[in-house]
Design a protein around this motif. Structure first.
Motif, short mmCIF file in Angstrom:
data_model
loop_
_atom_site.label_atom_id
_atom_site.label_comp_id
_atom_site.label_asym_id
_atom_site.label_seq_id
_atom_site.Cartn_x
_atom_site.Cartn_y
_atom_site.Cartn_z
N ILE A 112 94.07 11.61 25.64
CA ILE A 112 94.87 11.01 26.70
C ILE A 112 96.07 11.88 27.09
O ILE A 112 96.69 11.64 28.13
CB ILE A 112 95.37 9.60 26.30
CG1 ILE A 112 96.14 9.65 24.97
CG2 ILE A 112 94.20 8.62 26.23
CD1 ILE A 112 96.79 8.33 24.59
N TYR A 113 96.36 12.89 26.29
CA TYR A 113 97.50 13.77 26.62
C TYR A 113 97.33 15.08 25.86
O TYR A 113 96.85 15.10 24.72
CB TYR A 113 98.82 13.10 26.22
CG TYR A 113 100.04 13.65 26.93
CD1 TYR A 113 100.28 13.34 28.26
CD2 TYR A 113 100.94 14.47 26.27
CE1 TYR A 113 101.40 13.84 28.93
CE2 TYR A 113 102.06 14.97 26.92
CZ TYR A 113 102.28 14.65 28.26
OH TYR A 113 103.39 15.14 28.91
N GLU A 114 97.71 16.17 26.51
CA GLU A 114 97.66 17.49 25.88
C GLU A 114 98.95 18.23 26.17
O GLU A 114 99.48 18.14 27.29
CB GLU A 114 96.49 18.32 26.42
CG GLU A 114 95.12 17.77 26.11
CD GLU A 114 94.01 18.60 26.75
OE1 GLU A 114 92.90 18.62 26.18
OE2 GLU A 114 94.25 19.21 27.82
N THR A 115 99.43 18.97 25.19
CA THR A 115 100.57 19.86 25.41
C THR A 115 100.17 21.28 25.05
O THR A 115 99.45 21.50 24.07
CB THR A 115 101.80 19.43 24.58
OG1 THR A 115 101.43 19.36 23.19
CG2 THR A 115 102.33 18.09 25.05
N TYR A 116 100.64 22.23 25.85
CA TYR A 116 100.34 23.64 25.65
C TYR A 116 101.63 24.37 25.30
O TYR A 116 102.66 24.17 25.95
CB TYR A 116 99.70 24.22 26.91
CG TYR A 116 98.33 23.63 27.18
CD1 TYR A 116 97.18 24.29 26.78
CD2 TYR A 116 98.19 22.39 27.80
CE1 TYR A 116 95.92 23.74 27.00
CE2 TYR A 116 96.94 21.83 28.02
CZ TYR A 116 95.81 22.51 27.61
OH TYR A 116 94.57 21.95 27.82
N HIS A 117 101.55 25.24 24.29
CA HIS A 117 102.76 25.78 23.68
C HIS A 117 102.84 27.30 23.84
O HIS A 117 101.85 28.02 23.71
CB HIS A 117 102.78 25.44 22.18
CG HIS A 117 102.71 23.97 21.91
ND1 HIS A 117 103.79 23.22 21.55
CD2 HIS A 117 101.66 23.10 21.98
CE1 HIS A 117 103.43 21.95 21.39
NE2 HIS A 117 102.13 21.85 21.65
N THR A 118 104.06 27.76 24.09
CA THR A 118 104.31 29.20 24.16
C THR A 118 104.33 29.78 22.75
O THR A 118 104.38 29.06 21.76
CB THR A 118 105.66 29.49 24.83
OG1 THR A 118 106.70 28.89 24.03
CG2 THR A 118 105.71 28.93 26.24
N LYS A 119 104.34 31.10 22.68
CA LYS A 119 104.36 31.75 21.37
C LYS A 119 105.69 31.55 20.65
O LYS A 119 105.76 31.69 19.43
CB LYS A 119 104.07 33.25 21.53
CG LYS A 119 102.65 33.55 21.97
CD LYS A 119 102.40 35.04 22.07
CE LYS A 119 100.95 35.33 22.46
NZ LYS A 119 100.68 36.78 22.56
N ASP A 120 106.75 31.25 21.43
CA ASP A 120 108.04 31.04 20.78
C ASP A 120 108.35 29.55 20.58
O ASP A 120 109.49 29.16 20.38
CB ASP A 120 109.17 31.73 21.56
CG ASP A 120 109.22 31.31 23.02
OD1 ASP A 120 108.30 30.59 23.47
OD2 ASP A 120 110.18 31.70 23.71
N GLY A 121 107.30 28.72 20.66
CA GLY A 121 107.44 27.35 20.19
C GLY A 121 107.84 26.31 21.21
O GLY A 121 108.25 25.20 20.83
N HIS A 122 107.74 26.61 22.51
CA HIS A 122 108.11 25.64 23.53
C HIS A 122 106.87 25.11 24.24
O HIS A 122 105.87 25.81 24.39
CB HIS A 122 109.05 26.29 24.56
CG HIS A 122 110.31 26.81 23.98
ND1 HIS A 122 111.39 26.01 23.70
CD2 HIS A 122 110.67 28.06 23.58
CE1 HIS A 122 112.36 26.74 23.17
NE2 HIS A 122 111.94 27.99 23.09
N VAL A 123 106.96 23.88 24.72
CA VAL A 123 105.90 23.32 25.55
C VAL A 123 106.11 23.82 26.98
O VAL A 123 107.17 23.61 27.56
CB VAL A 123 105.91 21.78 25.52
CG1 VAL A 123 104.89 21.21 26.51
CG2 VAL A 123 105.62 21.27 24.11
N TYR A 124 105.10 24.49 27.53
CA TYR A 124 105.23 24.98 28.90
C TYR A 124 104.39 24.16 29.89
O TYR A 124 104.66 24.15 31.09
CB TYR A 124 104.83 26.45 29.01
CG TYR A 124 103.36 26.74 28.79
CD1 TYR A 124 102.47 26.76 29.86
CD2 TYR A 124 102.86 27.02 27.53
CE1 TYR A 124 101.12 27.03 29.67
CE2 TYR A 124 101.53 27.29 27.33
CZ TYR A 124 100.65 27.30 28.39
OH TYR A 124 99.32 27.56 28.20
N MET A 125 103.39 23.43 29.38
CA MET A 125 102.52 22.67 30.27
C MET A 125 101.96 21.47 29.51
O MET A 125 101.75 21.53 28.30
CB MET A 125 101.37 23.56 30.77
CG MET A 125 100.43 22.88 31.76
SD MET A 125 99.19 24.04 32.43
CE MET A 125 98.15 24.31 30.99
#
Length: 509
Positions: free
Chosen positions: A168-181
């Protein structure tokens, strides 16, 4: 320098002819000095593992650039290159007990909280990097998964509706640990409803909510085009992506669509209705620079069906980049490499071979490949009591050795575009016996010289040709040598690449 992008939805190791064509074409453009990129659209947990294996197997040139949609955005949203695994791993403080299990290629742990409830499963790869985690509620229902890249850095988190088990939900993470999408799914239909982008410089959120996935893909192509800086060539090998492909900006791309299959509905002959997705492609010709057919025969048929479409061209597939075969023929061995589904019509081959065995009881048929009809075909072999003479061998990446040792190979397809395995057999000196289906055999095989073209669906004629070559193995070898000379003369990389370059000159002039 010419920029060439090649579009594919997904790329994996154990794929068939279209993937081989795609990788070969990318490689021979890149090795000739052209700026060549593979653009892939599907999220892949650890795509670099796939690319490394393709490079190792010699199936892809190291000069080819690889750009995945999700990894592209991950890179541009990563703010700090000085990241560590510790920054990006998510700890599970509720887990107080863990049980470790070790295997050859990986290890995993099962974690339990202070009350003894199983809460988390973690899996590491062979290099000791965390690969994925799965979280459970007290009823052992999945609530969340986390996927980590090759360095053990968090890449994607997925959240599940407990009752249905659906994402129902997905988060995509940068290499430095932040959610970007993030991707938000409808709680009833579970279809993607919104995509959110989170700014790296402020707290703004950008919404994509009208056909969100298509909007994301178009944004990706727009940004790639701006990175290139000049109008460039893009080739699409997946007809399923036509509706996306035709929407790419005409000011940014010269768009070339290639087809890899017969465009007719059943019975796949001239006069049959046109398949809907092919009709859609042809009717969108004005949004494309070129539509490429793999055989002259199909090009001619399409031009008769669509006389007002001016930009239909013929460019064949080049010979696949397979290792040379230096072994010897086995005069009682027949090998077939194919997908095991209805299109390949393998029951005709099995019935024909069952009759061949009445004279050549020591002959063996090896069937390589996987597919939806595997169990059905095995059942047929069992019913005919042919287990001693027919063996199902699964997927292989050693086509040249297998086909090279085979006295001949057989093709009984209902339809094709221009099957790569036909050329792969011929280039290692193996004669092909093929039904006369559309398309491929009549364009590539010189009947009775480099192989045999048999009346379509004639099991009896198929049996006769198979038996004849088993009776005359030296003839089979001689025809195979002529087949090798023929395909090298007509389908070499240099020759086909020049045909592509000629097409590029036409569409860019």
């Amino acid at each position: 320098m010419m920029n060439i992008s090649m579009l594919i939805n997904d790329l994996d190791l154990n794929r068939g002819g279209i993937t081989r064509v795609f990788l070969d074409r990318a490689s021979y453009f890149a090795d000739a000095g052209y700026n060549t990129s593979i653009l892939s659209l599907t999220y892949k947990h650890r795509k670099e593992v796939i690319y490394e294996e393709l490079l190792k197997q010699g199936r892809l040139s190291s000069a080819v650039k690889r750009v995945n949609l999700f990894d592209y955005f991950r890179e541009i949203y990563t703010r700090n290159d000085d990241y560590t695994e510790e920054q990006t791993h998510i700890s599970d403080e509720s887990c107080e007990f863990a049980h470790l299990e070790e295997y050859d290629a990986y290890q995993h742990t099962r974690h339990f909280n202070h009350e003894g409830h199983y809460t988390t499963f973690k899996k590491w790869d062979g290099n000791g990097y965390l690969k994925n985690t799965t979280h459970f509620d007290l009823e052992r229902r999945k609530t969340k998964t986390e996927e980590f890249d090759e360095q053990g850095i968090l890449k994607r988190s997925r959240f599940y509706q407990v009752a249905s088990g659906k994402v129902i939900y997905e988060t995509y993470h940068t290499k430095d640990g932040h959610v970007y999408m993030a991707m938000d799914y409808n709680l009833d239909s579970y279809k993607l409803e919104k995509i959110f982008f989170f700014s790296i410089t402020n707290q703004e959120v950008t919404f994509l909510n009208k056909d969100p996935l298509r909007s994301l893909q178009l944004l990706f192509f727009d940004m790639i085009a701006k990175d290139i800086g000049t109008k460039s060539i893009i080739i699409n090998d997946s007809i399923e992506l036509t509706n996306l492909f035709v929407k790419l900006n005409d000011e940014q791309y010269y768009k070339i669509a290639t087809t890899h299959n017969n465009h007719f509905e059943k019975p796949y002959k001239v006069g049959s209705p046109i398949k809907k997705h092919f009709h859609n492609l042809f009717m969108n010709y004005n949004h494309l620079s070129a539509i490429v057919m793999l055989t002259e025969t199909q090009k001619n048929h399409v031009q008769k069906e669509y006389p007002t479409v001016p930009n239909i061209y013929y460019v064949p597939n080049a010979l696949s980049r397979v290792p040379e075969f230096n072994g010897r023929k086995k005069t009682k061995v027949i090998a077939v490499i194919t997908r095991l589904d209805y299109q390949k019509n393998l029951q005709d081959l099995i019935y024909a071979f069952s009759n061949v065995l009445k004279k050549h009881s020591d002959a063996t048929l090896f069937i390589y490949g996987k597919g939806s009809e595997e169990e059905k075909l095995k059942k047929l072999v069992h019913q005919l009591k042919l287990e001693r003479n027919i063996e199902f061998c699964g997927y292989t990446n050693k086509a040249s050795d297998i086909l090279g040792e085979s006295l001949f190979t057989v093709m009984t397809s209902e339809f094709e575009g221009s099957p790569m395995v036909l050329r792969e057999a011929m280039v290692v000196g193996t004669t092909v016996i093929s039904y006369d289906y559309l398309y491929g055999p009549s364009d590539i095989i010189k009947d009775s010289i480099t192989g045999y073209i048999v009346e379509d669906k004639s099991v009896n004629e198929l049996k006769k040709k198979m038996m004849y070559l088993l009776d005359n193995p030296e003839l089979a070898k001689s025809m195979g040598e002529k087949a090798k000379q023929s395909v090298i003369a007509n389908y070499s990389e240099d020759k086909v690449r020049e045909q592509w370059l000629d097409l590029f000159r036409k569409v860019t002039s």
